[in-house]
Scaffold this motif. Structure first.
Motif, PDB file in Angstrom:
ATOM      1  N   ALA A 298       0.814  -1.215   0.000  1.00 30.01           N
ATOM      2  CA  ALA A 298       0.000   0.000   0.000  1.00 30.01           C
ATOM      3  C   ALA A 298       0.846   1.262   0.000  1.00 30.01           C
ATOM      4  CB  ALA A 298      -0.908   0.012   1.231  1.00 30.01           C
ATOM      5  N   SER A 299       2.134   1.157   0.312  1.00 33.58           N
ATOM      6  CA  SER A 299       2.996   2.333   0.385  1.00 33.58           C
ATOM      7  C   SER A 299       3.725   2.544  -0.937  1.00 33.58           C
ATOM      8  CB  SER A 299       4.022   2.182   1.511  1.00 33.58           C
ATOM      9  OG  SER A 299       3.376   1.963   2.746  1.00 33.58           O
ATOM     10  N   SER A 300       4.079   3.799  -1.174  1.00 36.85           N
ATOM     11  CA  SER A 300       4.821   4.146  -2.382  1.00 36.85           C
ATOM     12  C   SER A 300       6.310   4.108  -2.089  1.00 36.85           C
ATOM     13  CB  SER A 300       4.419   5.540  -2.865  1.00 36.85           C
ATOM     14  OG  SER A 300       5.236   5.952  -3.930  1.00 36.85           O
ATOM     15  N   TRP A 369     -11.149   0.442   5.564  1.00 34.95           N
ATOM     16  CA  TRP A 369      -9.830   0.919   6.004  1.00 34.95           C
ATOM     17  C   TRP A 369      -9.249   0.037   7.105  1.00 34.95           C
ATOM     18  CZ3 TRP A 369      -6.753   4.150   3.600  1.00 34.95           C
ATOM     19  CH2 TRP A 369      -7.290   5.095   2.713  1.00 34.95           C
ATOM     20  N   LYS A 370     -10.058  -0.811   7.726  1.00 39.37           N
ATOM     21  CA  LYS A 370      -9.562  -1.714   8.770  1.00 39.37           C
ATOM     22  C   LYS A 370      -9.004  -3.011   8.190  1.00 39.37           C
ATOM     23  CE  LYS A 370     -11.187   1.347  11.555  1.00 39.37           C
ATOM     24  NZ  LYS A 370     -10.270   2.307  12.207  1.00 39.37           N
ATOM     25  N   LEU A 371      -9.141  -3.205   6.890  1.00 37.17           N
ATOM     26  CA  LEU A 371      -8.669  -4.429   6.246  1.00 37.17           C
ATOM     27  C   LEU A 371      -7.384  -4.125   5.476  1.00 37.17           C
ATOM     28  CD1 LEU A 371     -12.091  -5.716   4.900  1.00 37.17           C
ATOM     29  CD2 LEU A 371     -10.949  -6.330   7.044  1.00 37.17           C
ATOM     30  N   GLY A 376      -4.157  -0.759  -0.544  1.00 38.25           N
ATOM     31  CA  GLY A 376      -3.621  -0.293  -1.821  1.00 38.25           C
ATOM     32  C   GLY A 376      -4.678   0.384  -2.678  1.00 38.25           C
ATOM     33  N   ILE A 377      -5.858  -0.249  -2.806  1.00 34.46           N
ATOM     34  CA  ILE A 377      -6.950   0.336  -3.607  1.00 34.46           C
ATOM     35  C   ILE A 377      -7.473   1.607  -2.952  1.00 34.46           C
ATOM     36  CG2 ILE A 377      -9.263  -0.098  -4.518  1.00 34.46           C
ATOM     37  CD1 ILE A 377      -8.552  -3.043  -4.667  1.00 34.46           C
ATOM     38  N   LEU A 378      -7.617   1.579  -1.636  1.00 32.38           N
ATOM     39  CA  LEU A 378      -8.142   2.758  -0.941  1.00 32.38           C
ATOM     40  C   LEU A 378      -7.198   3.946  -1.065  1.00 32.38           C
ATOM     41  CD1 LEU A 378      -9.480   1.000   2.290  1.00 32.38           C
ATOM     42  CD2 LEU A 378     -10.825   1.813   0.361  1.00 32.38           C
ATOM     43  N   ASN A 379      -5.886   3.709  -0.983  1.00 31.73           N
ATOM     44  CA  ASN A 379      -4.925   4.803  -1.118  1.00 31.73           C
ATOM     45  C   ASN A 379      -4.928   5.404  -2.519  1.00 31.73           C
ATOM     46  OD1 ASN A 379      -4.014   4.825   1.527  1.00 31.73           O
ATOM     47  ND2 ASN A 379      -2.368   3.353   1.134  1.00 31.73           N
ATOM     48  N   ARG A 380      -5.314   4.616  -3.507  1.00 28.85           N
ATOM     49  CA  ARG A 380      -5.309   5.133  -4.877  1.00 28.85           C
ATOM     50  C   ARG A 380      -6.580   5.895  -5.233  1.00 28.85           C
ATOM     51  NH1 ARG A 380      -2.569   0.213  -6.000  1.00 28.85           N
ATOM     52  NH2 ARG A 380      -4.544  -0.842  -6.461  1.00 28.85           N
ATOM     53  N   VAL A 384      -7.848  11.868  -1.312  1.00 24.50           N
ATOM     54  CA  VAL A 384      -7.259  12.868  -2.198  1.00 24.50           C
ATOM     55  C   VAL A 384      -5.816  13.096  -1.755  1.00 24.50           C
ATOM     56  CG1 VAL A 384      -7.373  15.233  -3.024  1.00 24.50           C
ATOM     57  CG2 VAL A 384      -9.472  13.945  -2.654  1.00 24.50           C
ATOM     58  N   VAL A 385      -4.874  12.764  -2.630  1.00 24.87           N
ATOM     59  CA  VAL A 385      -3.450  12.920  -2.358  1.00 24.87           C
ATOM     60  C   VAL A 385      -2.928  14.060  -3.219  1.00 24.87           C
ATOM     61  CG1 VAL A 385      -1.205  11.772  -2.284  1.00 24.87           C
ATOM     62  CG2 VAL A 385      -3.299  10.453  -1.892  1.00 24.87           C
TER      63      VAL A 385
END
Length: 579
Positions: A298-300, A369-371, A376-380, A384-385
């Motif tokens: 999930a991290s870049s 968000w607890k799973l 990875g999908i949620l961060n993308r 908003v990043v």
């Protein structure tokens, strides 16, 4: 149009006062008022001294009837004597063998017997108390050289005397001992300096210096160091000099205490200790291999944000915002309510069904968000990043929350105002306002982050869409009056919808001016409000146009029916008379 049901709140103050005081509440209040409004109210100190010893305030109140004197007389006579309790006020004539008076009159034999027993006389007991009180003030309680003056008193009597003095005469023994230690250090330094001067050529012989040193030791009062002159004035030391010296001593003692606390705090932080238990700080727990795998996915792996121009980050999201707003307008214009038999929940009102569906989606996203596998999908797509914006983040972040409190607050406001707005405008217009306000709010937030705050920030939440729903509701009822909990009472009129919009704007403008917004996404809220107001105005115009067209159609249909009825009457032959 009241928002909440009206009720008359009870007076909590009166109920509480009656519960505590019972029927005597009025008398308590009146006596309190009389005591506050009394002109001559002499202030009393924390302790008072009399012929019966020093007593605390609680003991005075408990035994006030044992004194056969009036209150006015006690104020005039009992407070005349003050025992010396501060090192700075120690007289130059003080000697340890004589001590200091601890009360106006000595203890009588009956009082001595209550404290020490019958084996000691009142004269010896008072002498012991004076010596120990003097040592408490002079800071010499632990000085072994002075024990010769109390050697003929046993340890039990000394402990009882010290207990009595500490219970009845307040003396800060720690500060006095600290001041005494400072004076001793200065005295020794001065003596050392004099010895160095005498040993220089032209000075006195070593024998003379030793003899002079012995003379000085003999002349030093027992238990008291000689003080340097406090004032250079030929008129001697004044009261102002004594007050100034006392204040300086207190300030120096307080500064010394604070410096010691700061030193201990720095030592604890340096040793990574917590509190007084000196327990070492625990290291963060290592992640399990599975959790570490999901975290890495999930991290870049970028060490810094990709180098892009501001318009390159904003233009795709801006195009998505325009596309979403256009789609919302088309959906609102073309939406047709389904028949009740075709609805998913036919027994639930449409407003409740729509709001419950939105609330369910928001709560599912919060649970996602607890799973860790979904990070990875949620961060993308669900946050908003600013460093790596994606157009779909503007829509996904509208349903995403990290904390349950944030989600619960937004969902409560969505249910409270969303059901009311849904009843006013219908499902198509309601969903169009929700999505348009949320997307427009995050577009404004993204522009604020990219252009002003920086690329290290992210944002998410349904606040922009919810504020759009609230603004749309109050804008449609901008001239309607509202009453909160039945207030203001009739016949007074309540605030209009415009006042609530102005209140919300003020609550968001003030943090911007005072720069105390912290982690509040003010830009998203303000753009959501703007989107709700504009959307509500467009929806109202569209609904008015549809109502006008429907009225004209009904009017034309009525004229056509009349003409058809007239033609039918003309074609109908007259009825025969039976001939």
């Amino acid at each position: 149009m009241p928002i909440f049901p009206s009720f008359a709140p009870p007076s909590s103050f009166r109920l509480g006062l009656r519960a505590i005081t019972g029927k005597s509440g009025k008398s308590v209040i009146s006596s309190t008022v009389r005591s506050i409004s009394t002109r001559h109210n002499p202030s009393t100190s924390c302790f008072r001294y009399s012929s019966n010893g020093a007593h605390s305030p609680l003991r005075i109140l408990a035994n006030r009837y044992s004194y056969n004197i009036s209150s006015r007389r006690s104020v005039g006579t009992l407070f005349r004597f003050r025992a010396i309790t501060e090192y700075i006020s120690l007289p130059d004539s003080y000697e340890d063998a004589e001590g200091l008076p601890f009360r106006k009159e000595d203890l009588n034999q009956r009082e001595v017997q209550k404290i020490f027993g019958s084996h000691i006389t009142a004269q010896n007991a008072n002498k012991l108390l004076r010596i120990l009180h003097g040592r408490r003030v002079a800071g010499t309680l632990e000085d072994p050289n002075l024990r010769v003056n109390t050697a003929h008193f046993n340890d039990s009597d000394q402990a009882k005397a010290l207990k009595y003095l500490r219970a009845n005469i307040p003396v800060d023994e720690i500060i006095n001992a600290g001041l005494r230690a400072e004076d001793e250090l200065k005295y020794l330094e001065e003596q050392q300096g004099k010895e160095n001067v005498e040993q220089q050529p032209g000075g006195t012989s070593s024998q003379d210096s030793r003899s002079s040193k012995n003379v000085k030791k003999v002349n030093v009062p027992t238990g008291k160091l000689p003080k340097p002159p406090k004032s250079d004035s030929p008129y001697g030391e004044s009261q102002f000099d004594r007050i100034r010296a006392k204040n300086i001593a207190k300030r120096e003692a307080e500064e010394k205490r604070l410096a010691e606390e700061q030193r201990k705090r720095e030592e604890e932080e340096a040793l990574k200790n917590i509190g007084t238990l000196q327990t070492q700080q625990e290291k963060p727990k290592a992640l399990s291999p599975r959790m570490q795998k999901w975290t890495e996915r999930a991290s870049s792996d970028w060490k810094e944000p990709p180098k892009m121009k501001a318009w390159e980050r904003l233009l795709p999201s801006l195009a998505m915002t325009i596309l979403v707003c256009a789609a919302c307008a088309a959906y609102a214009a073309m939406y047709t309510p389904p028949a009740r038999s075709n609805r998913l929940w036919p027994d639930i009102p449409p407003a409740a069904a729509t709001c419950l569906a939105l609330i369910g989606i928001n709560l599912l996203c919060w649970a996602a968000w607890k799973l860790p596998p979904l990070w990875g999908i949620l961060n993308r797509y669900m946050i908003v990043v600013a460093a790596t914006p994606r157009p779909l983040q503007l829509i996904g972040a509208t349903f995403s929350h990290h904390s349950l409190s944030h989600a619960a607050m937004n969902m409560f406001m969505l249910w409270f105002f969303g059901t009311r707005l849904h009843d006013d405008v219908g499902r198509g217009n309601f969903l169009a306002i929700y999505f348009a306000s949320g997307t427009l709010g995050f577009m404004g937030s993204l522009a604020n982050l990219v252009l002003l705050k920086g690329l290290d920030f992210t944002t998410l939440g349904a606040s922009g869409a919810v504020y759009g729903i609230i603004a749309a509701f109050f804008w449609l009822h901008k001239h309607d009056e509202f009453k909160l909990f039945g207030y203001p009472p009739d016949p007074m009129s309540g605030p209009q919808g415009l006042y609530f919009i102005a209140l919300i704007l003020g609550l968001h403008v003030l943090p911007l001016i005072s720069k105390k917004a912290h982690n509040l996404d003010v830009a998203s809220h303000l753009l959501g409000l703007l989107g709700g107001v504009v959307s509500a105005d467009l929806v109202k115009k569209h609904m008015d146009d549809k109502a006008r067209i429907r009225a004209e159609r009904l009017k034309n249909m009525g004229t056509l029916e009349k003409s058809v009825q007239v033609k039918d009457l003309e074609k109908t032959p007259p009825a025969s008379d039976g001939r």
